[in-house]
Design a protein around this motif. Structure first.
Motif, PDB file in Angstrom:
ATOM      1  N   PRO A   1      54.631  44.239  40.709  1.00  0.00           N
ATOM      2  CA  PRO A   1      53.766  43.602  39.697  1.00  0.00           C
ATOM      3  C   PRO A   1      53.733  44.345  38.364  1.00  0.00           C
ATOM      4  O   PRO A   1      53.376  43.755  37.349  1.00  0.00           O
ATOM      5  CB  PRO A   1      52.377  43.634  40.352  1.00  0.00           C
ATOM      6  N   ASP A   2      54.097  45.627  38.351  1.00  0.00           N
ATOM      7  CA  ASP A   2      54.055  46.391  37.102  1.00  0.00           C
ATOM      8  C   ASP A   2      54.982  45.815  36.036  1.00  0.00           C
ATOM      9  O   ASP A   2      54.734  45.975  34.841  1.00  0.00           O
ATOM     10  CB  ASP A   2      54.453  47.861  37.366  1.00  0.00           C
ATOM     11  N   PHE A  16      53.293  42.863  34.433  1.00  0.00           N
ATOM     12  CA  PHE A  16      52.131  43.431  33.735  1.00  0.00           C
ATOM     13  C   PHE A  16      52.545  43.967  32.375  1.00  0.00           C
ATOM     14  O   PHE A  16      51.958  43.629  31.344  1.00  0.00           O
ATOM     15  CB  PHE A  16      51.518  44.553  34.592  1.00  0.00           C
ATOM     16  N   PHE A  54      52.545  40.653  30.023  1.00  0.00           N
ATOM     17  CA  PHE A  54      51.154  40.661  29.560  1.00  0.00           C
ATOM     18  C   PHE A  54      50.882  41.699  28.469  1.00  0.00           C
ATOM     19  O   PHE A  54      50.343  41.376  27.412  1.00  0.00           O
ATOM     20  CB  PHE A  54      50.185  40.869  30.729  1.00  0.00           C
ATOM     21  N   CYS A  55      51.228  42.957  28.731  1.00  0.00           N
ATOM     22  CA  CYS A  55      50.902  44.000  27.747  1.00  0.00           C
ATOM     23  C   CYS A  55      51.620  43.754  26.420  1.00  0.00           C
ATOM     24  O   CYS A  55      51.115  44.116  25.360  1.00  0.00           O
ATOM     25  CB  CYS A  55      51.224  45.391  28.292  1.00  0.00           C
ATOM     26  N   PRO A  66      48.044  30.013  39.284  1.00  0.00           N
ATOM     27  CA  PRO A  66      49.473  30.345  39.375  1.00  0.00           C
ATOM     28  C   PRO A  66      49.805  31.014  40.692  1.00  0.00           C
ATOM     29  O   PRO A  66      48.970  31.710  41.271  1.00  0.00           O
ATOM     30  CB  PRO A  66      49.691  31.290  38.190  1.00  0.00           C
ATOM     31  N   SER A  89      52.790  32.830  41.170  1.00  0.00           N
ATOM     32  CA  SER A  89      53.684  33.984  40.991  1.00  0.00           C
ATOM     33  C   SER A  89      53.038  34.934  39.988  1.00  0.00           C
ATOM     34  O   SER A  89      52.202  34.521  39.166  1.00  0.00           O
ATOM     35  CB  SER A  89      55.038  33.524  40.445  1.00  0.00           C
ATOM     36  N   ASN A  90      53.415  36.200  40.044  1.00  0.00           N
ATOM     37  CA  ASN A  90      52.921  37.135  39.036  1.00  0.00           C
ATOM     38  C   ASN A  90      53.407  36.742  37.650  1.00  0.00           C
ATOM     39  O   ASN A  90      52.721  36.956  36.648  1.00  0.00           O
ATOM     40  CB  ASN A  90      53.361  38.562  39.364  1.00  0.00           C
ATOM     41  N   ALA A 105      51.097  34.140  36.546  1.00  0.00           N
ATOM     42  CA  ALA A 105      49.788  34.764  36.341  1.00  0.00           C
ATOM     43  C   ALA A 105      49.742  35.509  35.013  1.00  0.00           C
ATOM     44  O   ALA A 105      48.776  35.401  34.250  1.00  0.00           O
ATOM     45  CB  ALA A 105      49.474  35.709  37.499  1.00  0.00           C
ATOM     46  N   MET A 106      50.804  36.270  34.715  1.00  0.00           N
ATOM     47  CA  MET A 106      50.794  37.054  33.478  1.00  0.00           C
ATOM     48  C   MET A 106      51.010  36.160  32.249  1.00  0.00           C
ATOM     49  O   MET A 106      50.581  36.496  31.153  1.00  0.00           O
ATOM     50  CB  MET A 106      51.840  38.159  33.548  1.00  0.00           C
ATOM     51  N   LEU A 120      49.635  33.058  32.167  1.00  0.00           N
ATOM     52  CA  LEU A 120      48.283  32.516  31.987  1.00  0.00           C
ATOM     53  C   LEU A 120      47.361  33.570  31.387  1.00  0.00           C
ATOM     54  O   LEU A 120      46.548  33.276  30.493  1.00  0.00           O
ATOM     55  CB  LEU A 120      47.726  32.004  33.321  1.00  0.00           C
ATOM     56  N   ALA A 121      47.493  34.802  31.863  1.00  0.00           N
ATOM     57  CA  ALA A 121      46.704  35.900  31.303  1.00  0.00           C
ATOM     58  C   ALA A 121      46.969  36.027  29.800  1.00  0.00           C
ATOM     59  O   ALA A 121      46.040  36.209  29.001  1.00  0.00           O
ATOM     60  CB  ALA A 121      47.042  37.200  32.028  1.00  0.00           C
ATOM     61  N   ALA A 154      45.330  33.308  27.862  1.00  0.00           N
ATOM     62  CA  ALA A 154      43.885  33.526  27.755  1.00  0.00           C
ATOM     63  C   ALA A 154      43.551  34.413  26.557  1.00  0.00           C
ATOM     64  O   ALA A 154      42.649  34.108  25.773  1.00  0.00           O
ATOM     65  CB  ALA A 154      43.348  34.140  29.053  1.00  0.00           C
ATOM     66  N   PHE A 189      43.835  44.417  38.290  1.00  0.00           N
ATOM     67  CA  PHE A 189      45.269  44.602  38.540  1.00  0.00           C
ATOM     68  C   PHE A 189      45.526  45.771  39.495  1.00  0.00           C
ATOM     69  O   PHE A 189      46.268  45.645  40.474  1.00  0.00           O
ATOM     70  CB  PHE A 189      45.989  44.826  37.200  1.00  0.00           C
ATOM     71  N   PRO A 226      39.519  30.313  26.877  1.00  0.00           N
ATOM     72  CA  PRO A 226      38.351  31.163  26.646  1.00  0.00           C
ATOM     73  C   PRO A 226      38.251  31.581  25.176  1.00  0.00           C
ATOM     74  O   PRO A 226      39.262  31.708  24.500  1.00  0.00           O
ATOM     75  CB  PRO A 226      38.599  32.372  27.555  1.00  0.00           C
ATOM     76  N   ALA A 285      38.569  35.848  28.391  1.00  0.00           N
ATOM     77  CA  ALA A 285      40.030  35.909  28.514  1.00  0.00           C
ATOM     78  C   ALA A 285      40.445  36.865  29.626  1.00  0.00           C
ATOM     79  O   ALA A 285      41.321  36.549  30.442  1.00  0.00           O
ATOM     80  CB  ALA A 285      40.654  36.339  27.188  1.00  0.00           C
ATOM     81  N   LEU A 303      39.692  35.330  32.975  1.00  0.00           N
ATOM     82  CA  LEU A 303      40.702  34.339  33.349  1.00  0.00           C
ATOM     83  C   LEU A 303      42.016  35.029  33.724  1.00  0.00           C
ATOM     84  O   LEU A 303      42.682  34.646  34.704  1.00  0.00           O
ATOM     85  CB  LEU A 303      40.934  33.343  32.201  1.00  0.00           C
ATOM     86  N   ALA A 304      42.367  36.059  32.967  1.00  0.00           N
ATOM     87  CA  ALA A 304      43.575  36.834  33.291  1.00  0.00           C
ATOM     88  C   ALA A 304      43.464  37.409  34.705  1.00  0.00           C
ATOM     89  O   ALA A 304      44.422  37.381  35.490  1.00  0.00           O
ATOM     90  CB  ALA A 304      43.768  37.944  32.262  1.00  0.00           C
ATOM     91  N   ALA A 355      43.936  34.797  37.313  1.00  0.00           N
ATOM     92  CA  ALA A 355      45.346  34.420  37.439  1.00  0.00           C
ATOM     93  C   ALA A 355      46.067  35.352  38.412  1.00  0.00           C
ATOM     94  O   ALA A 355      46.807  34.898  39.296  1.00  0.00           O
ATOM     95  CB  ALA A 355      46.015  34.436  36.062  1.00  0.00           C
ATOM     96  N   ILE A 356      45.838  36.657  38.278  1.00  0.00           N
ATOM     97  CA  ILE A 356      46.546  37.576  39.183  1.00  0.00           C
ATOM     98  C   ILE A 356      45.933  37.553  40.585  1.00  0.00           C
ATOM     99  O   ILE A 356      46.636  37.780  41.570  1.00  0.00           O
ATOM    100  CB  ILE A 356      46.651  39.017  38.615  1.00  0.00           C
ATOM    101  N   SER A 369      44.956  34.811  41.961  1.00  0.00           N
ATOM    102  CA  SER A 369      45.579  33.612  42.525  1.00  0.00           C
ATOM    103  C   SER A 369      46.996  33.922  43.015  1.00  0.00           C
ATOM    104  O   SER A 369      47.377  33.539  44.125  1.00  0.00           O
ATOM    105  CB  SER A 369      45.586  32.513  41.457  1.00  0.00           C
ATOM    106  N   ALA A 370      47.767  34.623  42.192  1.00  0.00           N
ATOM    107  CA  ALA A 370      49.138  34.983  42.597  1.00  0.00           C
ATOM    108  C   ALA A 370      49.116  35.892  43.825  1.00  0.00           C
ATOM    109  O   ALA A 370      49.956  35.764  44.722  1.00  0.00           O
ATOM    110  CB  ALA A 370      49.878  35.650  41.441  1.00  0.00           C
TER     111      ALA A 370
END
Lengths: 325, 325
Positions: free
Chosen positions: A95-96, A99, A103-104, A147, A149-150, A153-154, A156-157, A160, B107, B147, B153, B156-157, B160-161, B163-164
């Motif tokens: 997941p890193d 992430f 996301f980052c 979601p 999958s990661n 998810a990321m 959607l994150a 957001a 996370f 959001p 946000a 929600l983020a 999302a994770i 959920s995954a």
């Protein structure tokens, strides 16, 4: 002023760079080259309109340094964020990766956009944010967003925090929800996977899942035409603008793709299927996508899913032949 | 086996700890005390069922060390994640706070749960994930999810994770979407804000926004009863279970709260309103929340929004009197 294009050394980003440069825009590609490939930008290095920076946008200091460098000379008029880990199964194992890269990268980019007053954002999201909504036709207002999958998810994150940034400081943010996109330079995806499998077992093609997974595919040229259509008609869209992009049809099954690819190769290849209704954890077996919001405003794809796949198989076959020389 | 309660030194977490201990459960509270308060757990330190660890769960190493410590002796049977930055305006000014305390805590917790085989998660999400959906009644399937605060946000983020993770390894995950929750020990929120303002200006109460912002409020005892109801009826809910929790009514306006608070104090206080329809960036002016999914299965709140506010004003008045001695 110049356009910041994060992830511009990737599949979609490099195509976008070419088209923006062709329109006479100044483009600064920022890419950490973790999956991007500098070679596909070679043609642009001689252009006065083009800059490349090897920058990891998910790193706070590197991101700020990039914005700082351009702030005084040719500040960014807008940002496009197309950087992400596109390898979904790898992101499930570790997941890193999602992430950091998915996301980052969005989080640090938004902080710098605020600090340096860059107020227009185009963000590459994904249909993966919807998870598995079954047989319902998915519009931008569909829910729940769960979601599977990661990667999703990321994405959607990221959506957001883009939305919150839209509320607090951005002039606008387009949240483009990409379907499966095909074309070249292919770096991942079902067609390239098939070609790579056939290098290992030239007369047998092993398909993940039972092959009945059905998805819509858009050619990369249509994807970019849709995004630039929005850019040119920004006033007709909401300030915070989640938008499905895709073909108008209901897609094709994975087994149809396998059969067309075998036809293109023109060799005796047996296609073997699995038994699962999904190819991997995070794969969605069926997917109906509404693009009414976009087509109502006048955009239309030039190719449907079948045509996009046929064209991409041909393009990727040529790419693989060139690479193997 | 013991229950891991992240954020157990906060307002809602400390109430949950008390109730779980009262049921004879072993509880390990992990809290970084950035906003939590160790004093409110004092009563539990003598209990054999209770452990406290000063751990920042958003720190990868600290989180793994905690799981490691308990893995051999009394492994966690389930996790409750109630840690977050609850100060929305501060999170808008400095996105790093919500990023770390609200998102990275989720996370890192999920990574450790996977590594150590802890497969049941109860996650404290928020109605803030819905953003501003106008006058529509909001169910768990409502969308789009846009959001308008970093707080919403990052919640929600986190959803999302979660959920995954539900798709890839969790046995179940409850995603409890909290409304505005009132009660003691109050650490933030509109009632405590009013009391604190009155310490500075004893005869004048300045309300953020025009006071017509209308929201539903749930008393913390009802919130916990709802979550434990789900825990006891887990089989009746989906494995990945987003769930609105709230009262059944449509809420009260901020100016009604201000008036009741002034009545309770019983002193001559003038209430002054602003002109905006929201109190701050990220505030949602109106909010209608459907809790049908929960009430259909038999749960009911004991107090409506008005009763919850009246009770909480009384509790917080006593809390503030005690603290000021």
């Amino acid at each position: 002023m110049s356009i910041l294009l994060v992830g511009g050394a990737g599949f979609i980003g490099s195509n976008l760079a070419t088209i923006l440069l062709g329109k006479g825009e100044r483009v600064v590609v920022a890419d950490n080259l973790s999956r991007g490939n500098l070679e596909i930008l070679t043609n642009h290095f001689s252009s006065d309109l083009f800059d490349f920076r090897n920058v990891d946008i998910s790193d706070c200091d590197q991101c700020a340094k990039l914005f700082d460098e351009y702030a005084s000379s040719e500040p960014f008029s807008e940002a496009w964020h197309l950087a992400a880990n596109s390898d979904i199964p790898t992101g499930t194992l570790n997941p890193d990766i999602d992430f950091k890269d998915t996301f980052c990268s969005t989080f640090q980019l938004l902080k710098c956009m605020r600090d340096y007053g860059v107020l227009k954002l185009n963000f590459a999201s994904s249909s993966a944010i919807y998870g598995d909504l079954g047989d319902s036709k998915i519009s931008e207002n569909s829910g729940p967003l769960l979601p599977i999958s990661n990667y999703g998810a990321m994405k959607l994150a990221s959506e957001a925090i883009c939305s919150a940034a839209g509320e607090s400081f951005l002039e606008f943010v387009n949240i483009f929800r990409f379907p499966n996109v095909v074309g070249v330079p292919a770096t991942h995806g079902v067609i390239l996977d098939f070609f790579e499998k056939l290098k290992r077992t030239p007369n047998q093609l092993q398909v993940l899942g039972n092959g009945f997974q059905q998805k819509a595919y858009l050619h990369v040229t249509d994807l970019i035409s849709a995004m630039l259509f929005v850019r040119e008609n920004q006033d007709n869209f909401a300030r915070i603008n989640p938008l499905n992009i895709g073909p108008i049809d209901e897609g094709v099954q994975v087994r149809w793709i396998a059969e067309r690819l075998v036809e293109r190769i023109g060799r005796d290849i047996s296609i073997e299927y699995g038994t699962e209704n999904r190819g991997w954890v995070g794969d969605v077996p069926r997917f109906y996508y509404s693009v009414d919001k976009l087509t109502k405003l006048g955009w239309k794809p030039s190719l449907n899913s079948e045509q996009a796949i046929i064209k991409a198989i041909d393009e990727i076959a040529i790419q693989e032949e060139i690479l193997s020389r």
